[in-house]
Design a protein around this motif. Structure first.
Motif, short mmCIF file in Angstrom:
data_model
loop_
_atom_site.label_atom_id
_atom_site.label_comp_id
_atom_site.label_asym_id
_atom_site.label_seq_id
_atom_site.Cartn_x
_atom_site.Cartn_y
_atom_site.Cartn_z
N GLY A 52 0.82 -1.22 0.00
CA GLY A 52 0.00 0.00 0.00
C GLY A 52 0.85 1.26 0.00
O GLY A 52 0.51 2.26 -0.67
N GLU A 53 1.94 1.23 0.74
CA GLU A 53 2.84 2.40 0.77
C GLU A 53 3.44 2.65 -0.60
O GLU A 53 3.65 3.80 -0.99
CB GLU A 53 3.96 2.19 1.79
CG GLU A 53 3.53 2.24 3.23
CD GLU A 53 2.83 3.53 3.63
OE1 GLU A 53 3.42 4.62 3.48
OE2 GLU A 53 1.68 3.44 4.09
N LYS A 54 3.71 1.60 -1.32
CA LYS A 54 4.33 1.73 -2.64
C LYS A 54 3.34 2.12 -3.73
O LYS A 54 3.69 2.86 -4.65
CB LYS A 54 5.00 0.41 -3.04
CG LYS A 54 6.18 0.03 -2.20
CD LYS A 54 6.70 -1.34 -2.65
CE LYS A 54 7.91 -1.78 -1.88
NZ LYS A 54 8.34 -3.15 -2.26
N THR A 55 2.12 1.60 -3.67
CA THR A 55 1.23 1.70 -4.83
C THR A 55 -0.13 2.35 -4.57
O THR A 55 -0.87 2.57 -5.52
CB THR A 55 0.97 0.30 -5.42
OG1 THR A 55 0.23 -0.47 -4.47
CG2 THR A 55 2.25 -0.41 -5.78
N ASP A 56 -0.46 2.62 -3.33
CA ASP A 56 -1.82 3.07 -3.05
C ASP A 56 -1.90 4.52 -2.59
O ASP A 56 -2.23 5.41 -3.36
CB ASP A 56 -2.47 2.15 -2.01
CG ASP A 56 -3.98 2.34 -1.89
OD1 ASP A 56 -4.53 3.26 -2.50
OD2 ASP A 56 -4.61 1.56 -1.18
N TRP A 57 -1.57 4.79 -1.35
CA TRP A 57 -1.93 6.06 -0.71
C TRP A 57 -1.35 7.29 -1.39
O TRP A 57 -2.09 8.13 -1.90
CB TRP A 57 -1.57 6.00 0.77
CG TRP A 57 -2.12 4.77 1.40
CD1 TRP A 57 -1.43 3.68 1.86
CD2 TRP A 57 -3.51 4.44 1.59
NE1 TRP A 57 -2.29 2.72 2.33
CE2 TRP A 57 -3.58 3.16 2.18
CE3 TRP A 57 -4.70 5.11 1.31
CZ2 TRP A 57 -4.77 2.54 2.50
CZ3 TRP A 57 -5.90 4.49 1.63
CH2 TRP A 57 -5.93 3.22 2.22
N MET A 58 -0.04 7.42 -1.40
CA MET A 58 0.54 8.62 -2.01
C MET A 58 0.46 8.60 -3.53
O MET A 58 0.21 9.67 -4.12
CB MET A 58 1.98 8.83 -1.51
CG MET A 58 2.04 9.36 -0.08
SD MET A 58 1.01 10.83 0.24
CE MET A 58 1.74 12.04 -0.87
N PRO A 59 0.60 7.46 -4.19
CA PRO A 59 0.38 7.51 -5.64
C PRO A 59 -1.03 8.00 -6.02
O PRO A 59 -1.18 8.76 -6.97
CB PRO A 59 0.61 6.06 -6.08
CG PRO A 59 1.61 5.54 -5.09
CD PRO A 59 1.18 6.18 -3.79
N ARG A 60 -2.01 7.59 -5.24
CA ARG A 60 -3.37 8.07 -5.52
C ARG A 60 -3.53 9.55 -5.15
O ARG A 60 -4.22 10.30 -5.86
CB ARG A 60 -4.40 7.21 -4.78
CG ARG A 60 -4.53 5.83 -5.42
CD ARG A 60 -5.50 4.95 -4.69
NE ARG A 60 -5.71 3.71 -5.46
CZ ARG A 60 -6.61 2.80 -5.15
NH1 ARG A 60 -7.40 2.96 -4.09
NH2 ARG A 60 -6.75 1.71 -5.89
#
Length: 174
Positions: A52-60
């Protein structure tokens, strides 16, 4: 609305340290057992948080804040951790989570988000329009949800051993 960015960051920046304190140097029995078929171990949950840290929160968040006309999020693979982390020791995962979260908190703070930015929207593949404030709120609750899940998975290992006290232990009654 109860949302506050600073209040959210209070939880987000503490989650990795809570998990590190709770899980470092404990036996694999605590972290490799599950609640049954098709459930996650503590190890699996930590892998999920990393993904999630890699692909979810900040990327979104970056998609929401971008000037791109298409604000649609990529689908999130809730099971990617099973391949991504295979064979890695738990301590390595905890260290990686700490570093990734620190980086994401720094990035989040660097945005200097005002209410105007927090109201901007992206497109979730299942839910449709969501605001940045909703995304960050979900990130916080997601952390708390998985801390509770980790506690529950660990507690259930002693479900048969607590005897009559089970009546007072809600964590074992689900």
């Amino acid at each position: 609305m109860n949302f506050s960015l600073e209040k959210s960051i209070e939880i987000l920046e503490r989650t990795p340290l809570v998990l590190q304190t709770m899980l470092q140097n404990i036996s694999d029995d605590w972290t490799s057992n599950t609640e049954g078929e098709e459930t996650w171990s503590v190890y699996d949950v930590i892998g999920h948080l990393i993904y999630g840290e890699k692909t979810d929160w900040m990327p979104r968040a970056e998609i929401i804040l971008s000037d791109k006309p298409d604000k649609t999020f990529e689908s999130f693979d809730r099971f990617a951790q099973f391949e991504e982390n295979k064979g890695k020791p738990l301590q390595e995962l905890l260290n990686e989570f700490i570093l990734l979260r620190q980086k994401n908190i720094e990035l989040l703070r660097s945005k200097k988000l005002t209410n105007k930015y927090l109201e901007q929207k992206g497109i979730h593949p299942a839910f449709g329009e969501v605001t940045l404030a909703q995304l960050i709120s979900t990130w916080v609750v997601h952390d708390l949800n998985h801390i509770a899940q980790i506690s529950r998975v660990m507690a259930k290992q002693y479900k048969q051993d607590v005897g009559p006290w089970i009546a007072y232990l809600k964590i074992l009654q689900s």
